[in-house]
Design an enzyme around this catalytic site. Structure first.
Site, PDB file in Angstrom:
ATOM      1  N   ASN A 141      37.668 -54.568   8.802  1.00 44.22           N
ATOM      2  CA  ASN A 141      37.285 -53.340   8.096  1.00 44.22           C
ATOM      3  C   ASN A 141      38.439 -52.327   8.209  1.00 44.22           C
ATOM      4  OD1 ASN A 141      36.318 -50.603   7.862  1.00 44.22           O
ATOM      5  ND2 ASN A 141      34.234 -51.389   7.889  1.00 44.22           N
ATOM      6  N   HIS A 185      39.302 -47.060   8.584  1.00 49.31           N
ATOM      7  CA  HIS A 185      39.907 -45.990   9.379  1.00 49.31           C
ATOM      8  C   HIS A 185      41.424 -45.893   9.229  1.00 49.31           C
ATOM      9  CE1 HIS A 185      36.051 -44.798  10.477  1.00 49.31           C
ATOM     10  NE2 HIS A 185      35.758 -45.981  10.985  1.00 49.31           N
ATOM     11  N   ARG A 216      45.850 -36.150   6.670  1.00 54.12           N
ATOM     12  CA  ARG A 216      46.993 -35.338   6.277  1.00 54.12           C
ATOM     13  C   ARG A 216      47.182 -35.249   4.775  1.00 54.12           C
ATOM     14  NH1 ARG A 216      50.781 -34.298  10.448  1.00 54.12           N
ATOM     15  NH2 ARG A 216      51.996 -33.269   8.852  1.00 54.12           N
ATOM     16  N   HIS A 218      34.204 -49.636   3.133  1.00 58.43           N
ATOM     17  CA  HIS A 218      32.969 -48.889   2.871  1.00 58.43           C
ATOM     18  C   HIS A 218      33.317 -47.656   2.037  1.00 58.43           C
ATOM     19  CE1 HIS A 218      29.226 -46.762   4.847  1.00 58.43           C
ATOM     20  NE2 HIS A 218      29.186 -46.737   3.534  1.00 58.43           N
ATOM     21  N   ARG A 270      32.055 -44.537   0.944  1.00 61.29           N
ATOM     22  CA  ARG A 270      30.933 -43.633   1.235  1.00 61.29           C
ATOM     23  C   ARG A 270      30.770 -42.633   0.111  1.00 61.29           C
ATOM     24  NH1 ARG A 270      29.457 -43.865   7.069  1.00 61.29           N
ATOM     25  NH2 ARG A 270      28.007 -42.218   6.549  1.00 61.29           N
ATOM     26  N   ARG A 295      34.936 -39.986   2.476  1.00 64.66           N
ATOM     27  CA  ARG A 295      35.668 -39.445   3.636  1.00 64.66           C
ATOM     28  C   ARG A 295      36.815 -40.357   4.072  1.00 64.66           C
ATOM     29  NH1 ARG A 295      31.137 -40.104   8.326  1.00 64.66           N
ATOM     30  NH2 ARG A 295      29.864 -39.058   6.768  1.00 64.66           N
ATOM     31  N   HIS A 296      36.710 -41.669   3.774  1.00 63.63           N
ATOM     32  CA  HIS A 296      37.869 -42.529   4.094  1.00 63.63           C
ATOM     33  C   HIS A 296      38.305 -43.309   2.854  1.00 63.63           C
ATOM     34  CE1 HIS A 296      34.457 -45.113   5.108  1.00 63.63           C
ATOM     35  NE2 HIS A 296      34.266 -44.576   6.305  1.00 63.63           N
ATOM     36  N   GLU A 347      31.156 -52.468   1.185  1.00 62.05           N
ATOM     37  CA  GLU A 347      30.003 -51.828   1.821  1.00 62.05           C
ATOM     38  C   GLU A 347      29.623 -50.587   1.061  1.00 62.05           C
ATOM     39  OE1 GLU A 347      29.917 -50.477   5.873  1.00 62.05           O
ATOM     40  OE2 GLU A 347      30.936 -52.310   6.463  1.00 62.05           O
ATOM     41  N   GLU A 352      23.441 -58.806   7.950  1.00 62.55           N
ATOM     42  CA  GLU A 352      24.421 -58.474   8.983  1.00 62.55           C
ATOM     43  C   GLU A 352      23.695 -57.670  10.044  1.00 62.55           C
ATOM     44  OE1 GLU A 352      28.330 -57.252   7.820  1.00 62.55           O
ATOM     45  OE2 GLU A 352      28.573 -55.985   9.599  1.00 62.55           O
ATOM     46  N   HIS A 366      29.732 -53.959  14.114  1.00 67.39           N
ATOM     47  CA  HIS A 366      29.673 -52.541  14.474  1.00 67.39           C
ATOM     48  C   HIS A 366      29.964 -52.361  15.950  1.00 67.39           C
ATOM     49  CE1 HIS A 366      28.909 -48.305  14.184  1.00 67.39           C
ATOM     50  NE2 HIS A 366      28.812 -48.442  12.882  1.00 67.39           N
ATOM     51  N   GLY A 367      31.029 -51.628  16.212  1.00 64.80           N
ATOM     52  CA  GLY A 367      31.371 -51.276  17.591  1.00 64.80           C
ATOM     53  C   GLY A 367      31.996 -52.410  18.382  1.00 64.80           C
TER      54      GLY A 367
HETATM   55  N1  PXP Z   1      29.560 -53.704   9.599  1.00 67.15           N
HETATM   56  C1  PXP Z   1      28.979 -52.660   8.953  1.00 67.15           C
HETATM   57  C2  PXP Z   1      27.835 -52.953   8.048  1.00 67.15           C
HETATM   58  C3  PXP Z   1      29.473 -51.347   9.108  1.00 67.15           C
HETATM   59  O1  PXP Z   1      28.873 -50.322   8.476  1.00 67.15           O
HETATM   60  C4  PXP Z   1      30.607 -51.142   9.914  1.00 67.15           C
HETATM   61  C5  PXP Z   1      31.189 -49.767  10.035  1.00 67.15           C
HETATM   62  O2  PXP Z   1      31.658 -49.338   8.802  1.00 67.15           O
HETATM   63  C6  PXP Z   1      31.180 -52.248  10.543  1.00 67.15           C
HETATM   64  C7  PXP Z   1      30.627 -53.524  10.390  1.00 67.15           C
HETATM   65  C8  PXP Z   1      32.399 -52.125  11.409  1.00 67.15           C
HETATM   66  O3  PXP Z   1      32.101 -51.323  12.509  1.00 67.15           O
HETATM   67  P1  PXP Z   1      33.301 -50.843  13.452  1.00 67.15           P
HETATM   68  O4  PXP Z   1      34.207 -50.013  12.608  1.00 67.15           O
HETATM   69  O5  PXP Z   1      32.603 -50.081  14.515  1.00 67.15           O
HETATM   70  O6  PXP Z   1      33.968 -52.086  13.951  1.00 67.15           O
END
Ligand code: PXP
Length: 252
Positions: A15, A18, A26, A51, A53, A57-58, A78, A159, A202-203
């Site tokens: 992903n 970020h 910036r 993703h 949004r 924002r990103h 996403e 997921e 996630h995380g």
């Molecule tokens: N899977 C889904 C559905 C998510 O929304 C996200 C965050 O955008 C991720 C995976 C990835 O999560 P992380 O950035 O915390 O690794």
């Protein structure tokens, strides 16, 4: 190191949201998330996740257009279940569409989708996406009702949200983390039993990816924030390669 033939393969989806967060901080054109996707591809990623949004924002619309044009890997798009996002997805027809709940005030996706309570609306929402050839994935927690509803409305993939497990471990709450993992394992098996393809994310970090990569039922992990953070120290290619190595080691 690759897993033996007897174990089903597991994909790593990187992903790149970020990278765009850093760029947007910036208002410059760099770092470019498309360049990050190309580096991840080179380093062994099996897919790219982005993703879009509602508040942009990103990732922004042009990033999605450029990713579709420039990367060879499948794109997992996403998005929230809104008409605007559905139109964008239908225009680009990415390999996969992962539907997530979205709140403007949240820093990141906090919980899973409420599929059971919104089954009719979501069934109507995903129908054109399925017809357009996108694999529809629903981001859910370990609630058995959500698994059953996802299967009933015709999603191809669920997921599972691993964020709570990762947070509990980070907070040193080992027992609660184990209990959360047990719930996730049960739900993952139920989902596979219901004919759904299982993804998780996630995380996840180098330290938390193991228990999920070890499960045969899990066919894809989507990982972003940690990889982009780690790339400050290691570089993105080595960070992706190390994650891949840890996934393969856990799979053995
Ligand atoms: N899977 C889904 C559905 C998510 O929304 C996200 C965050 O955008 C991720 C995976 C990835 O999560 P992380 O950035 O915390 O690794």
């Amino acid at each position: 190191m690759t897993p033996p033939a007897s174990r089903p393969p597991i994909r790593l989806g990187v992903n790149i949201d970020h990278v765009a967060t850093l760029r947007n901080a910036r208002g410059t054109a760099y770092p470019d998330p498309v360049r990050a996707a190309l580096v991840a591809q080179e380093a062994g990623a099996d897919g790219i996740t982005a993703h879009l949004r509602e508040d942009r924002r990103h990732i922004v619309d042009d990033d999605i257009a450029r990713l579709m044009e420039r990367i060879a890997l499948p794109l997992n798009f996403e998005m929230a279940a809104t008409d605007e996002m559905q139109q964008i997805a239908l225009r680009h027809r990415p390999h996969a569409v992962c539907i997530v709940p979205e709140k403007r005030e949240e820093r990141t996706t906090e919980g899973g989708l409420e599929v059971a309570a919104e089954a009719d609306r979501l069934a109507d929402f995903i129908a054109p996406l399925r017809e357009a050839g996108c694999r529809v994935s629903l981001f859910i927690g370990h609630d058995a009702r959500q698994v059953e509803a996802a299967s009933r409305i015709g999603a191809a993939v669920v997921e599972f949200h691993t964020g709570h497990y990762c947070d509990l471990l980070l907070e040193g709450q080992g027992d609660a983390a184990e209990a959360e993992l047990a719930q996730l394992r049960r739900a993952i098996r139920e989902a596979e039993g219901a004919g759904l393809e299982v993804h998780a994310g996630h995380g996840l970090t180098f330290d938390t990816v193991g228990p999920f990569a070890a499960l045969d039922e899990v066919r894809e992990l989507n990982i972003g924030h940690f990889l982009i953070a780690e790339s400050v120290f290691l570089g993105l290619g080595p960070a992706v390669a190390e994650m891949r190595r840890r996934m393969d080691a856990a799979r053995l």
